[in-house]
Design an enzyme around this catalytic site. Structure first.
Site, PDB file in Angstrom:
ATOM      1  N   ASN A 127       0.884  -1.106  -0.132  1.00 15.04           N
ATOM      2  CA  ASN A 127       0.027  -0.075   0.047  1.00 15.04           C
ATOM      3  C   ASN A 127       1.000   1.425   0.038  1.00 15.04           C
ATOM      4  OD1 ASN A 127      -1.739   2.076   0.282  1.00 15.04           O
ATOM      5  ND2 ASN A 127      -2.904   1.101   2.079  1.00 15.04           N
ATOM      6  N   ARG A 135      -2.562  -1.996  -3.628  1.00 15.47           N
ATOM      7  CA  ARG A 135      -3.450  -1.149  -3.589  1.00 15.47           C
ATOM      8  C   ARG A 135      -3.765  -0.055  -4.487  1.00 15.47           C
ATOM      9  NH1 ARG A 135      -5.038   3.829   0.365  1.00 15.47           N
ATOM     10  NH2 ARG A 135      -7.374   3.693  -0.114  1.00 15.47           N
ATOM     11  N   HIS A 167     -13.418   2.927  -0.545  1.00 12.79           N
ATOM     12  CA  HIS A 167     -13.062   1.845   0.389  1.00 12.79           C
ATOM     13  C   HIS A 167     -13.634   0.633   0.065  1.00 12.79           C
ATOM     14  CE1 HIS A 167     -13.129   5.425   3.629  1.00 12.79           C
ATOM     15  NE2 HIS A 167     -11.978   4.937   3.429  1.00 12.79           N
ATOM     16  N   ARG A 199     -12.678  16.186   6.489  1.00 15.24           N
ATOM     17  CA  ARG A 199     -13.235  16.167   5.076  1.00 15.24           C
ATOM     18  C   ARG A 199     -14.624  16.633   5.698  1.00 15.24           C
ATOM     19  NH1 ARG A 199     -11.422  10.371   2.524  1.00 15.24           N
ATOM     20  NH2 ARG A 199      -9.258  10.929   2.884  1.00 15.24           N
ATOM     21  N   GLU A 248      -8.448  -5.136   4.887  1.00  8.52           N
ATOM     22  CA  GLU A 248      -8.109  -4.855   3.578  1.00  8.52           C
ATOM     23  C   GLU A 248      -6.897  -5.556   3.122  1.00  8.52           C
ATOM     24  OE1 GLU A 248      -9.295  -0.463   2.609  1.00  8.52           O
ATOM     25  OE2 GLU A 248      -8.623  -0.621   4.810  1.00  8.52           O
TER      26      GLU A 248
END
Length: 417
Positions: free
Chosen positions: A8, A110, A199, A260, A403
């Site tokens: 990642n 990823r 996601h 955010r 993940e």
């Protein structure tokens, strides 16, 4: 043993994990960060952390290892990702497991944005690299970094397949009504403006794990998955297919997050540009880095917000109320889209560890058959667990996401074909 290495990669760091896919256990993991960092003297020092999980390396009939986890941290110059991968290889050589004995059969990467081009794990070819680069216009902070990791990893592991697993791929099943924005269709098509969702790797892993846990076929279940961390999203999943999701053209849309804003009237930005003289870059910085919980309460960490509420901080209280209000709004919307739900799951840092958030989010959903058991919800645990009552018509779960394991599974499925 079937080792798979998962990468990642970010712009100045990358995480890695070596998994044995025969047992789906982690053999080693690490983090290389501050790549390209520069000090005042012009000499950059990166930081590398490598963790060996000795228990996973023990022979099945051998003595139990005396050390479960061994971690080494090193500081040294790491000018680029290629140098970072050499640091990783050195860590495997010095700390184990030996890559000669545990050579990866494939490397999974990823990649944040696959646009509308990639809807499944894909073996990385030069053409795929070109496509990832071209899609950087949709994810300028992520795809270039992902590609840098791919290039460096292919140099480090030239003899095995490298596979891209895209965050957006799971949401390629969204129907047109869900992914289409109501703007001029020619403008949207010319600039690829639509909802992509993110996601996806986590939502896929959690929804499939939930189906196994409740003992029902995935294709029979209506599920809502809340992935709540510093970044947050919620997805409506019907029969294993994503049919609606809160993140949109970028990961900015949707829920209130750590920094955010989530949903906001676009005209508010026009107003700030005209009246406050804010530039596009300033507005981008405002919504992505200085909003959410940070903008409302002064911290992007929900634990700080909850501590502020305990101290009587009105800003913290409002931040939490806004956060929950948005979660409830999406929960209600997705119940309507699905015609009800069979399973609701919470995952990621906040979703797995904040009972108050879970309870408050679902507090008003009694009309849909949702009943939370306060004692179950308050319990701490590592694995999947039920937090709804026995009489609840909707099973509510906490499902730890993984993940890296999902990327490894998808990587292996492609590498073996």
């Amino acid at each position: 043993m079937t080792p798979v290495l998962v990468i990642n990669s970010g712009s100045s760091s990358f995480k890695y994990q070596l998994l044995d896919m025969d047992t789906e256990s982690t053999l080693a993991s690490g983090l290389v960060e501050r790549i390209g960092a520069s000090t005042g003297s012009g000499t950059g020092l990166g930081i590398a952390r490598h963790t060996v999980h000795a228990a996973a390396l023990a022979a099945p009939d051998g003595p139990a290892p005396t050390v479960v986890d061994a971690t080494r941290t090193r500081e040294l110059p790491i000018p680029d990702h290629t140098a970072g991968f050499q640091v990783m290889l050195d860590a495997f050589a010095s700390d184990g497991p030996s890559l000669e004995d545990h050579a990866p059969v494939a490397v999974g990467h990823r990649v944040v944005h696959g646009g509308a081009r990639f809807f499944e794990p894909t073996v990385i070819t030069p053409l795929v690299e070109i496509n990832i680069d071209e899609l950087s216009v949709l994810a300028p902070l992520h795809n270039p970094a992902n590609l840098a990791g791919i290039v460096a990893a292919k140099q480090a592991f030239p003899g095995v397949p490298h596979v891209a697993v895209f965050d957006t791929a799971f949401h390629q099943t969204l129907p047109p009504a869900a992914y289409t924005y109501a703007i001029d269709r020619e403008v949207a098509a010319s600039h690829r403006v639509r909802r992509y969702g993110f996601h996806g790797t986590s939502h896929k892993f959690v929804s499939e794990a939930a189906a196994v846990f409740v003992g029902r076929p995935l294709d029979e279940l209506r599920q809502i998955v809340f992935h709540l961390g510093n970044g947050a999203s919620v997805t409506a999943i019907d029969g294993g297919r994503s049919v609606d999701t809160s993140m949109g053209f970028t990961p900015l849309e949707g829920l209130v997050m750590g920094t955010r804003s989530g949903d906001i009237d676009p005209a508010a930005l026009f107003h700030l540009a005209r009246r406050a003289g804010m530039s596009i870059d300033q507005l981008d910085d405002l919504l992505n880095k200085r909003s959410g919980l940070l903008g409302l309460a002064g911290s992007n960490d929900l634990r700080d917000v909850l501590a502020g509420i305990d101290r009587g901080d009105e800003h913290a209280r409002l931040a939490f109320d806004v956060y929950i209000h948005r979660l409830r709004a999406y929960a209600g919307a997705y119940l309507a889209q699905l015609g009800g739900a069979d399973v609701i799951s919470f995952t990621a840092g906040v979703g797995e560890n904040a009972p108050l958030v879970r309870a408050a989010t679902l507090q008003t959903l009694g009309f849909a058959g949702v009943e939370i058991d306060p004692e179950r919800n308050a319990e701490r645990g590592r694995g999947i667990r039920i937090i709804s009552t026995d009489s609840s018509s909707v099973t509510v779960l906490v499902v730890p996401t993984d993940e890296e394991l999902e990327i490894a599974r998808q990587t292996l499925s492609v590498a073996r074909t």
